[in-house]
Scaffold this active site. Structure first.
Site, PDB file in Angstrom:
ATOM      1  N   PHE D  56       0.916  -1.111   0.674  1.00 24.62           N
ATOM      2  CA  PHE D  56       0.164  -0.330   0.362  1.00 24.62           C
ATOM      3  C   PHE D  56       1.660   1.761  -0.165  1.00 24.62           C
ATOM      4  O   PHE D  56       2.104   1.282   0.803  1.00 24.62           O
ATOM      5  CB  PHE D  56      -0.866   0.404   1.549  1.00 24.62           C
ATOM      6  N   GLU D  57       0.875   2.451  -0.358  1.00 25.53           N
ATOM      7  CA  GLU D  57       1.525   3.987  -1.197  1.00 25.53           C
ATOM      8  C   GLU D  57       1.476   4.069   0.166  1.00 25.53           C
ATOM      9  O   GLU D  57       2.748   4.879   0.264  1.00 25.53           O
ATOM     10  CB  GLU D  57       0.290   4.250  -1.487  1.00 25.53           C
ATOM     11  N   SER D  58       0.953   3.576   1.508  1.00 28.46           N
ATOM     12  CA  SER D  58       1.216   4.180   3.279  1.00 28.46           C
ATOM     13  C   SER D  58       2.139   3.909   2.977  1.00 28.46           C
ATOM     14  O   SER D  58       3.361   4.522   4.345  1.00 28.46           O
ATOM     15  CB  SER D  58       0.214   4.249   4.354  1.00 28.46           C
ATOM     16  N   GLY D  59       2.733   2.942   2.675  1.00 27.80           N
ATOM     17  CA  GLY D  59       4.271   2.341   3.257  1.00 27.80           C
ATOM     18  C   GLY D  59       3.961   1.256   4.013  1.00 27.80           C
ATOM     19  O   GLY D  59       4.606   0.294   4.482  1.00 27.80           O
ATOM     20  N   THR D  87       6.252   5.950   2.635  1.00 28.02           N
ATOM     21  CA  THR D  87       5.100   6.114   1.329  1.00 28.02           C
ATOM     22  C   THR D  87       6.845   5.805   0.113  1.00 28.02           C
ATOM     23  O   THR D  87       6.489   5.339  -1.006  1.00 28.02           O
ATOM     24  CB  THR D  87       4.675   7.700   0.811  1.00 28.02           C
TER      25      THR D  87
END
Lengths: 299, 269, 310, 263
Positions: D56-59, D87
């Site tokens: 996920f792009e939040s990390g 990120t």
């Protein structure tokens, strides 16, 4: 899973305590006493309680001042570095409050005996002192093997124990933080000695949290009657590594208890005024609570 | 450094230090503040460390549940969260910590009280009658345990006729009882009070368990002692002067053990 | 250095703010946005701001709602699970706010270029799209360039550095020297802090440096990069802080509903930002019961719901 | 397993979630965004692709979430993850060629599978300002393949995008290569009416599977550009009772992304 939830509201949990009950109080000195439960006891106007502990402070002093108590049984009632417990002192000196004197070990031994199903625990403490004159639960006896004199400490079986802990799951498995302070261990004996066990906790956590660290469970649910979630439920006492004493509040308490009327005002402000624990926390305010907080991460 | 330039706390520290025995274990409570802190916590703490460093003895200190903490990393505040983080050799469960008394492991308990009589019995419960006291005090705490089980106790207190009384209002901790042999007769295992360290003198006990002044602190007179004690004072035949700290002892205290005065100047909150 | 080091009270933070400054803020969607610092920024009256953002929806939305945002370099602002940032979007639609679009990685690379002191950062994404073809307020040639690799192995998009004047970051814990630790996802905080001229950090807890040294692997910004630290428990509310509390979905929902009308949103800002005397009053207004209910569960990492795991 | 409510019809979102889950192969590294892709990823992980590694792009890297999240910044998503990062790290996995598949939604799509999630109207004075690219452009540019999920109507399926946020095949064969985009581009467009793919010769969208009861003409009627000649058209997958149980009772019991509340 089939296990029932043991979560109760503060009011419902305290309703399990009846006038005249023997109530054992967890925590000691100014550490982790179940203050939220005790404020609710006062709100519900419980009378004629026989309160037992091993080392007490504002907890017993507040209950005594609020007129809930007829007998105190412990080794110590004081407000730490502030000095004597003034409500307690006033009740003794003017109202003849009954005090049953224990030393720390005998105070623990009576819980210890009950918690492991013994009628008494042998001790040497109290021999040659005036303690047995006030305490019918201390009686000398002769060791049948050596003929030596010992003091028998009678087991106590409180009607209710009230304890404040760090976490529990819905089913009532109670845990203390891994970095718990070992002074907490008598709470286990206190709880296991009683018929009804009410535990307030800082946070109700998932079953997964409990199961990931079973070694932190101090009381499996079988030892517990019900659980109440009461964050900052020991305030103004400290709660191990989670939050510190609220010295400012304890100081204000000590000042207020200089007179009966001062204490009455304090009670109205902080105990009977706020409708419940949340209202109490609002009264204390986020700033103060955050200032005494030492460790807030739940990781 | 002039050797006559030292504080009462330093003097008592050195005296206590010299009394500690090799292989011993001492219990120091933490429940007091202010001047009482210096007497009950500060002096024993520094004395034990001094005995280890100066005399090279093996001595174990126990602060409640905490064993042998690092005095160099003493927190500036003795609130629980700080105590919890105090680097130390062990933290045991509290009933275990008192079991060191019961098991006879405790060499010396440092203790005190609101009243003491000439037999070293102590009162921390009440002034006046128990049922309707004039002053209600905190209660027996663990004093009764110290006095029952420790091999011996050192009593630390300030002299005052209301404190050194002919008869206790309530005996919460047993000293040497009423008569010689009382402790043995009662089946009490520990040896009872061995020394009483005060602001004016060091007291000991004779073979029958009666208190007597053994040394007077520099500047203190027999009259000072008599005036501050409510019972008839007995002075030892060989009454001497409390020996002064040596320069090395003072250096160790001031430069190495307690440089910030946390213990002896009660700078711990 | 004084014993308080870089620790300052919230009231002193506005001295770092200027009209017309550029700003970047930590966080990602519902997580660790520096909301208390942002509220103080709005109260300070600083205006004509330029935001360099990635996914800090609350920061963009509040600045837009407060009418102090002129420009935004950004990649995506939306309230996940709710919808778009209305005040920000309407500001763009009305021409009050100028925007310069990027992909997330495009923003990350521009901040990284600054962080590493490079004249540009090569990257793969954005090529062939209107993101690089259609300029916002920045001339297209100053934003990016499609260049041949000097090694003859293809082409890349080169993006220029972005250097925010100020970064505001909310973290888990910090010491007085400005060493900052963050648990959970770290969003673009590392790049933002290294790119920015001034770094202001608020933290849930202030700890001793020994605590930092015990787990240095958690340190996301070392003290040498930090200008000021503010102790602000619940400083990310209504977003969450991993290991402490999760986002306040009710508060978020209330804002989202208010954001449908300019009057309601003004009232919301007045109530929760402009007329709020300080951070403690803010927390009291949210209420302890609500704050406690947001605490994360140790094993789950988010707030446990009653009955959910029984 | 409890009995499914026979009165509850299978919703378009449920159909799309099941079709999207099918695109995930066991062992894939899948880059997932909020909404239906999240539901599809949970479903794939619970059924045929337990070895999928989600990013996920939040990390968040490779989590084992137990509850549906409100977005990629929601901590419910981080539960059980093997790495939590920033990120930049998550996105660098895309550029490093580590991501097999990504999923996107869109406001507009053209015949080459290019997407618009930025504006409706002129860029500098838009009629509707949308949230922007976010990670969409990054996923479409750099994941090995990507799938678009959206409902089908003429306002969404347009001849010309008002803004090209995210590259499909751009202007057609060879355009992605010329732009230096490493990923192979779009492979599937999952809609409520049909499942579309791309003609390998022209790179244009074409119908590949139809849901029961939907005609090819009905699909064409909802599309603003010529869908070309359809080849052999298959039947789009209909959710099984087991999949419906997972979607309705386990993955999204509150109907956050699928189900009656959204329909």
């Amino acid at each position: 899973m089939a296990q029932p939830s043991k979560i109760r509201s503060l009011a419902d949990a305290v309703a399990l305590i009846k006038d005249g009950d023997v109530v054992a109080i967890g925590g000691h000195t100014a550490r982790r006493h179940p203050m939220a439960l005790m404020r609710e006891i006062i709100r519900q106007g419980r009378k004629d309680l026989h309160v037992v502990g091993w080392n007490n402070g504002i907890d017993m002093d507040m209950l005594v001042g609020a007129g809930c108590v007829s007998t105190v049984e412990t080794s110590y009632v004081g407000i730490g570095s502030f000095g004597l417990a003034r409500n307690f002192r006033r009740a003794c000196e003017t109202d003849g409050l009954r005090v049953i004197e224990h030393s720390e070990t005998t105070a623990m031994d009576r819980f210890r005996a009950a918690s492991i199903g013994l009628p008494l625990f042998p001790s040497k403490t109290g021999l040659g002192t005036d303690l047995p004159s006030t305490n019918p639960h201390l009686k000398p006896f002769t060791d049948p093997f050596t003929g030596e004199t010992w003091m028998a400490v009678e087991a106590i079986r409180p009607d209710v124990a009230i304890v404040h802990a760090h976490t529990a799951d819905e089913q009532g498995n109670v845990q203390l933080d891994p970095e718990r302070w070992h002074d907490n261990s008598p709470d286990v004996m206190i709880a296991r000695s009683a018929r009804t066990v009410i535990v307030s906790v800082e946070q109700i956590v998932s079953e997964e949290t409990v199961m990931s660290r079973p070694i932190d469970t101090i009381l499996p649910r079988t030892d517990v009657t019900c659980i109440v979630e009461a964050p900052y439920g020991a305030h103004p006492c400290c709660c191990d590594a989670r939050y510190d004493y609220d010295l400012e509040h304890l100081g204000r308490y000590h000042e207020a208890t200089a007179s009966q009327s001062g204490f009455a005002e304090w009670l109205a402000d902080y105990v009977t005024g706020p409708a419940d624990h949340w209202a109490y926390l609002e009264k204390i305010g986020a700033r103060r609570l955050m200032e005494v907080s030492m460790k807030r991460t739940t990781r | 450094m002039a050797t006559n330039d030292y504080s009462l706390a330093e003097l008592l520290t050195v005296c206590v230090s010299r009394e500690l025995e090799d292989g011993g274990q001492g219990f120091i409570g933490l429940g007091t503040g202010g001047r009482a802190f210096t007497m009950a916590v500060g002096v024993p703490s520094v004395a034990a460390e001094l005995a280890r460093r100066h005399r090279g003895i093996d001595f174990t200190t126990q602060y409640g549940v905490t064993f042998e903490p690092d005095l160099k990393k003493t927190p500036a505040n003795f609130a629980d969260p700080y105590l919890l983080a105090w680097p130390s050799k062990a933290q045991v469960r509290v009933e275990e910590c008192l079991e060191y008394f019961r098991r006879g492991k405790m060499t010396v308990g440092f203790t005190s009280g609101a009243q003491i009589d000439r037999r070293g019995n102590l009162n921390t419960v009440c002034i006046g009658s128990h049922d309707k006291p004039k002053v209600r005090l905190v209660g027996p705490i663990a004093q009764s345990d110290h006095c029952t089980y420790a091999k011996y106790t050192f009593v630390m207190m300030v002299q005052d006729p209301r404190v050194f009384v002919p008869k206790l209002d309530f005996r919460s901790a047993l000293g040497h009882g009423d008569a010689a042999g009382d402790r043995r007769r009662l089946g009490v295992p520990g040896g009872g009070p061995r020394k009483v360290f005060t602001d004016l003198a060091i007291w000991g006990f004779d073979a029958d368990g009666d208190m007597r002044v053994e040394t007077l602190h520099p500047g203190a007179t027999r009259e000072d002692v008599v005036r501050t004690v409510g019972f008839d004072v007995v002075f030892a035949d060989d009454l001497g002067a409390t020996p002064a700290p040596t320069p090395e002892e003072l250096r160790l205290i001031r430069e190495e053990i307690d440089p910030e005065g946390l213990f002896l100047e009660a700078r711990i909150a | 250095m004084t014993s308080s080091g870089k620790l300052i009270p919230l009231e002193e933070v506005p001295r770092f703010f200027r009209d017309g400054m550029s700003l970047t803020a930590g966080g990602f969607a519902h997580s660790h946005q520096p909301m208390a610092l942002l509220r103080e920024l709005i109260r300070s009256g600083a205006k004509n701001l330029t935001l360099m953002g990635v996914a800090e929806c609350w920061v963009a939305e509040f600045l837009a709602a407060a009418g102090v945002l002129d420009r935004a370099y950004f990649s995506n602002f939306m309230f996940e699970g709710f919808g778009r940032c209305r005040q920000f979007s309407e500001g763009v639609e009305a021409g009050r706010i100028e925007v310069e679009d990027h992909s997330h990685f495009g923003m990350v690379c521009r901040l990284q270029a600054s962080a590493l002191g490079l004249p540009f950062m090569p990257m793969r994404a954005m090529a062939g799209t209107d993101i690089v073809a259609v300029p916002g307020f920045e001339p297209a040639e100053e934003k990016s360039s499609f260049i041949a690799s000097p090694f003859g192995n293809g082409h890349v998009t080169a993006v220029s550095p972005l250097k925010p004047d100020v970064a505001i970051i909310h973290a888990a814990r910090a010491d007085r020297l400005g060493n900052v630790q963050l648990f959970g996802t770290t969003s673009v905080v590392e790049e933002q802090a290294r790119a920015a001229g001034t770094v202001i950090v608020s933290a849930e807890e202030i700890v001793e440096t020994d605590v930092i040294r015990r787990q240095p692997e958690l340190t996301i910004i070392p003290g040498l990069m930090v200008d000021a630290v503010v102790h602000l428990p619940y400083g990310a509310h209504p977003t969450g802080v991993y290991g402490y509390y999760e986002h306040d979905a009710d508060h978020l929902g209330a804002y989202y509903a208010a954001s449908r009308s300019s009057g309601d949103v003004r009232d919301f800002l007045r109530c929760w930002v402009r007329d709020m005397p300080d951070h403690w009053a803010y927390l009291d207004a949210v209420g302890m019961a609500k704050l406690m209910s947001l605490r994360t569960d140790p094993a789950l990492g988010y707030a446990r719901r009653e009955g959910a795991h029984a | 397993m409890r009995e499914l409510d026979p009165r509850r019809e299978i919703s378009p979102d449920e159909r799309m979630a099941v079709a999207a889950a099918r695109e995930i192969h066991d062992g894939d590294v899948a880059f997932i965004g909020t909404g239906l892709p999240m539901v599809a990823a949970y479903l794939a992980k619970a059924t045929h692709a337990p070895g999928v590694r989600l990013v996920f792009e939040s990390g968040i890297v490779d989590p084992e979430p137990r509850e549906l999240a409100m977005g990629v910044g929601d901590y419910k998503l981080a539960h059980g993850s093997t790495k939590i990062a920033g990120t930049a790290y998550a996105l660098s996995l895309l550029q490093g060629g580590r991501v097999d598949i990504g999923f996107l939604g869109t406001a507009e799509i053209d015949a080459f599978g290019n997407l618009n999630s930025t504006v409706i109207g002129a860029y500098r004075k838009p009629r509707v300002r949308l949230p922007g690219s976010g990670g969409a452009n990054d996923i479409a540019s750099m994941a090995k393949r990507f799938v678009t999920i959206c409902r089908m109507d003429r306002r969404r399926f347009v001849e010309k995008l008002q803004y090209l946020t995210t590259p499909g095949f751009l202007t057609g064969p060879g355009a992605r290569e010329a732009a230096g985009l490493p990923g192979a581009g779009p492979v599937r467009v999952i809609t409520d009416l049909a499942i579309l793919g791309f003609d390998p010769e022209t790179n244009r969208l074409r119908v590949e599977e139809l849901y029961p009861g939907i005609s090819l003409d009905a699909v064409r009627a909802q599309c603003g550009f010529d869908l070309g000649e359809a080849g052999s058209i298959g039947e789009a997958p209909v959710p099984t009772p087991g999949q419906l149980h997972l979607l309705r009772d386990v993955i999204d019991p509150e109907g956050i992304y699928i189900g009656p509340k959204r329909a």
